[in-house]
Design an enzyme around this catalytic site. Structure first.
Site, PDB file in Angstrom:
ATOM      1  CG  MET A   1      -2.053  -0.819   1.181  1.00  0.00           C
ATOM      2  SD  MET A   1      -3.141  -0.675   2.446  1.00  0.00           S
ATOM      3  CE  MET A   1      -2.124  -1.999   3.814  1.00  0.00           C
ATOM      4  CB  ALA A   2       1.349   3.838  -2.377  1.00  0.00           C
ATOM      5  CD  GLN A  54       2.575  -3.027  -6.760  1.00  0.00           C
ATOM      6  OE1 GLN A  54       2.242  -2.045  -6.177  1.00  0.00           O
ATOM      7  NE2 GLN A  54       1.850  -3.991  -6.928  1.00  0.00           N
ATOM      8  CB  CYS A  85      -2.258   1.901  -9.206  1.00  0.00           C
ATOM      9  SG  CYS A  85      -2.670   3.486  -8.686  1.00  0.00           S
ATOM     10  CE  LYS A 124      -3.139  -6.318  -5.335  1.00  0.00           C
ATOM     11  NZ  LYS A 124      -2.926  -5.146  -4.802  1.00  0.00           N
ATOM     12  CG  ASN A 185      -6.065  -8.033  -2.659  1.00  0.00           C
ATOM     13  OD1 ASN A 185      -6.180  -6.927  -3.481  1.00  0.00           O
ATOM     14  ND2 ASN A 185      -6.012  -7.658  -1.321  1.00  0.00           N
ATOM     15  N   GLY A 186      -8.967  -8.617  -1.613  1.00  0.00           N
ATOM     16  CA  GLY A 186      -9.918  -7.817  -1.571  1.00  0.00           C
ATOM     17  C   GLY A 186     -10.934  -8.066  -0.222  1.00  0.00           C
ATOM     18  CG  ASP A 187     -13.663  -6.099   0.289  1.00  0.00           C
ATOM     19  OD1 ASP A 187     -13.380  -5.181   0.331  1.00  0.00           O
ATOM     20  OD2 ASP A 187     -14.736  -6.598  -0.325  1.00  0.00           O
ATOM     21  NE  ARG A 210      -9.282  -1.705   1.702  1.00  0.00           N
ATOM     22  CZ  ARG A 210     -10.412  -1.694   1.070  1.00  0.00           C
ATOM     23  NH1 ARG A 210     -11.212  -0.395   1.079  1.00  0.00           N
ATOM     24  NH2 ARG A 210     -10.846  -2.635   0.660  1.00  0.00           N
TER      25      ARG A 210
HETATM   26  C1  LIG Z   1      -3.831   3.621   0.631  1.00  0.00           C
HETATM   27  C2  LIG Z   1      -3.787   2.169  -0.226  1.00  0.00           C
HETATM   28  C3  LIG Z   1      -2.573   2.228  -1.034  1.00  0.00           C
HETATM   29  C4  LIG Z   1      -2.446   1.336  -2.103  1.00  0.00           C
HETATM   30  N1  LIG Z   1      -1.130   0.996  -2.685  1.00  0.00           N
HETATM   31  C5  LIG Z   1      -1.264  -0.076  -3.305  1.00  0.00           C
HETATM   32  C6  LIG Z   1       0.011  -0.253  -4.247  1.00  0.00           C
HETATM   33  O1  LIG Z   1       1.138   0.648  -4.078  1.00  0.00           O
HETATM   34  N2  LIG Z   1       0.402  -1.410  -4.943  1.00  0.00           N
HETATM   35  C7  LIG Z   1      -0.725  -2.317  -5.092  1.00  0.00           C
HETATM   36  O2  LIG Z   1      -0.605  -3.219  -5.745  1.00  0.00           O
HETATM   37  N3  LIG Z   1      -1.952  -2.022  -4.600  1.00  0.00           N
HETATM   38  C8  LIG Z   1      -2.008  -1.149  -3.648  1.00  0.00           C
HETATM   39  N4  LIG Z   1      -3.240  -0.821  -2.994  1.00  0.00           N
HETATM   40  C9  LIG Z   1      -4.449  -1.814  -3.229  1.00  0.00           C
HETATM   41  C10 LIG Z   1      -4.285  -2.751  -2.101  1.00  0.00           C
HETATM   42  O3  LIG Z   1      -2.971  -3.496  -2.145  1.00  0.00           O
HETATM   43  C11 LIG Z   1      -5.335  -3.982  -2.346  1.00  0.00           C
HETATM   44  O4  LIG Z   1      -5.381  -4.383  -3.502  1.00  0.00           O
HETATM   45  C12 LIG Z   1      -6.842  -3.110  -1.943  1.00  0.00           C
HETATM   46  O5  LIG Z   1      -6.796  -2.259  -1.118  1.00  0.00           O
HETATM   47  C13 LIG Z   1      -7.813  -4.322  -1.572  1.00  0.00           C
HETATM   48  O6  LIG Z   1      -7.447  -5.062  -0.727  1.00  0.00           O
HETATM   49  P1  LIG Z   1      -7.742  -5.100   0.746  1.00  0.00           P
HETATM   50  O7  LIG Z   1      -9.468  -4.993   0.984  1.00  0.00           O
HETATM   51  O8  LIG Z   1      -7.184  -6.017   1.517  1.00  0.00           O
HETATM   52  O9  LIG Z   1      -7.527  -3.584   1.272  1.00  0.00           O
HETATM   53  C14 LIG Z   1      -3.580   0.126  -2.157  1.00  0.00           C
HETATM   54  C15 LIG Z   1      -4.463   0.454  -1.422  1.00  0.00           C
HETATM   55  C16 LIG Z   1      -4.675   1.287  -0.313  1.00  0.00           C
HETATM   56  C17 LIG Z   1      -5.878   1.396   0.446  1.00  0.00           C
END
Ligand SMILES: Cc1cc2nc3c(=O)[nH]c(=O)nc-3n(C[C@H](O)[C@H](O)[C@H](O)COP(=O)(O)O)c2cc1C
Length: 312
Positions: A1-2, A54, A85, A124, A185-187, A210
């Protein structure tokens, strides 16, 4: 996560039971130009291996060169290509999820990156650009054909951003089509959600973003659930505050006591301080912290017995 997945947080996730951690995306172009700020982001912390780096970009040559440079630093265990992204500043020039609009170009880019490094290469991605363009099963096949080690799929389209729910049915289709392992991935923010991801998609692993914020224990709680069938209790308030303190110490250590360390910590600490009387007040105060010393005092206060005073 950036903005979040820096070395201290990655190390804490490993300690919390994550098998592999993925760094924040970095621009391939910036890596190729040896941009100082970007090179700073390629540092790592003892205790955070295995770590996957990444990269994002849309020029196959630059992506391959950036991957090779990162490999040459000797601190990466894998190279991941961002195809997820959805932010216009990334998709505008054709990178991130915009790559999903041309599966043939994805194949050519991945072949070039795979040829440039010995490390495992992964992608990804989102499920597609929008609901009319669900290409993740095709892209997974292309990734396998190009020699990628696995694919990691967020079950939403790019256009969806974070709306709605991750589509487990599409993830199951990706798993059925993919010649290489699939990370769903997701939620996934609880042991039960992880089980559902595995059961409904047949995926080989789960990716958590998250759900790990302020909650690096989530990985071991999921593993414990799968091992025993019982869900460990949520961390207590004292454990959460101790986790926040540990995160702060780790960050000070990694950033060598940088006087502005507290700034990057704010987004993390508000996530630890949840679910208790007075937590909302604490979160508000985190926003006003202006120094490392103030942040340390606030964490000490949170740890003190006197929760009533904080709730006032
Ligand atoms: C603040 C933020 C930054 C993110 N940055 C990246 C990133 O740099 N590279 C990436 O592949 N996904 C990034 N994501 C996406 C997450 O890796 C993930 O795919 C997405 O949040 C859904 O998964 P989750 O429900 O577990 O959060 C980011 C998500 C958030 C909320």
């Amino acid at each position: 996560m950036a903005g979040f997945t820096d070395p201290p947080f990655r190390a804490l996730c490993h300690e919390g039971g994550a098998d592999v951690v993925v760094a924040e995306m970095v621009s391939a172009k910036a890596v190729c130009h040896r941009n100082a700020k970007t090179l700073q982001m390629l540092r790592s912390f003892p205790g955070e291996r295995p770590v996957v780096w990444q990269i994002f970009g849309c020029d196959a040559g630059e992506m391959a060169d950036a991957a090779a440079y990162i490999e040459s630093l000797g601190e990466a265990d894998g190279i991941d290509v961002n195809m997820g992204c959805p932010m216009p500043k990334i998709t505008g020039p054709g990178a991130g999820a915009a790559l999903l609009r041309d599966v043939d170009a994805v194949l050519r880019m991945l072949e070039r990156i795979v040829r440039a490094v010995r490390l495992p290469v992964s992608i990804k991605m989102r499920t597609g650009w929008d609901s009319r363009c669900i290409v993740a099963p095709d892209v997974a096949q292309a990734a396998g054909a190009a020699g990628c080690a696995y694919v990691h799929v967020h079950g939403r389209t790019s256009k969806q951003l974070y709306e709605g729910k991750a589509d487990l049915e599409v993830l199951a289709r990706v798993k059925a089509a993919s010649p290489v392992p699939v990370i769903g991935n997701g939620d996934v923010n609880s042991p039960e959600a992880a089980l559902r991801m595995f059961r409904e998609t047949g995926c080989d692993g789960v990716g958590i973003a998250r759900g790990a914020l302020g909650n690096p224990w989530i990985f071991s709680r999921i593993k414990s659930y799968f091992r025993t069938g019982h869900i460990d209790p949520e961390p207590t308030w004292q454990e959460k505050v101790a986790g926040a303190a540990r995160h702060f110490r780790r960050a000070l250590e990694f950033y060598s006591g940088d006087e502005h360390c507290y700034r990057g910590l704010k987004g993390h600490l508000v996530k630890y301080f949840t679910g208790h009387p007075g937590a909302a007040q604490l979160r508000k105060r985190i926003g006003t912290v202006n120094s490392n010393q103030e942040m340390a005092r606030l964490i000490d206060e949170a740890a003190s017995e006197d929760r009533g005073a904080l709730a006032a």
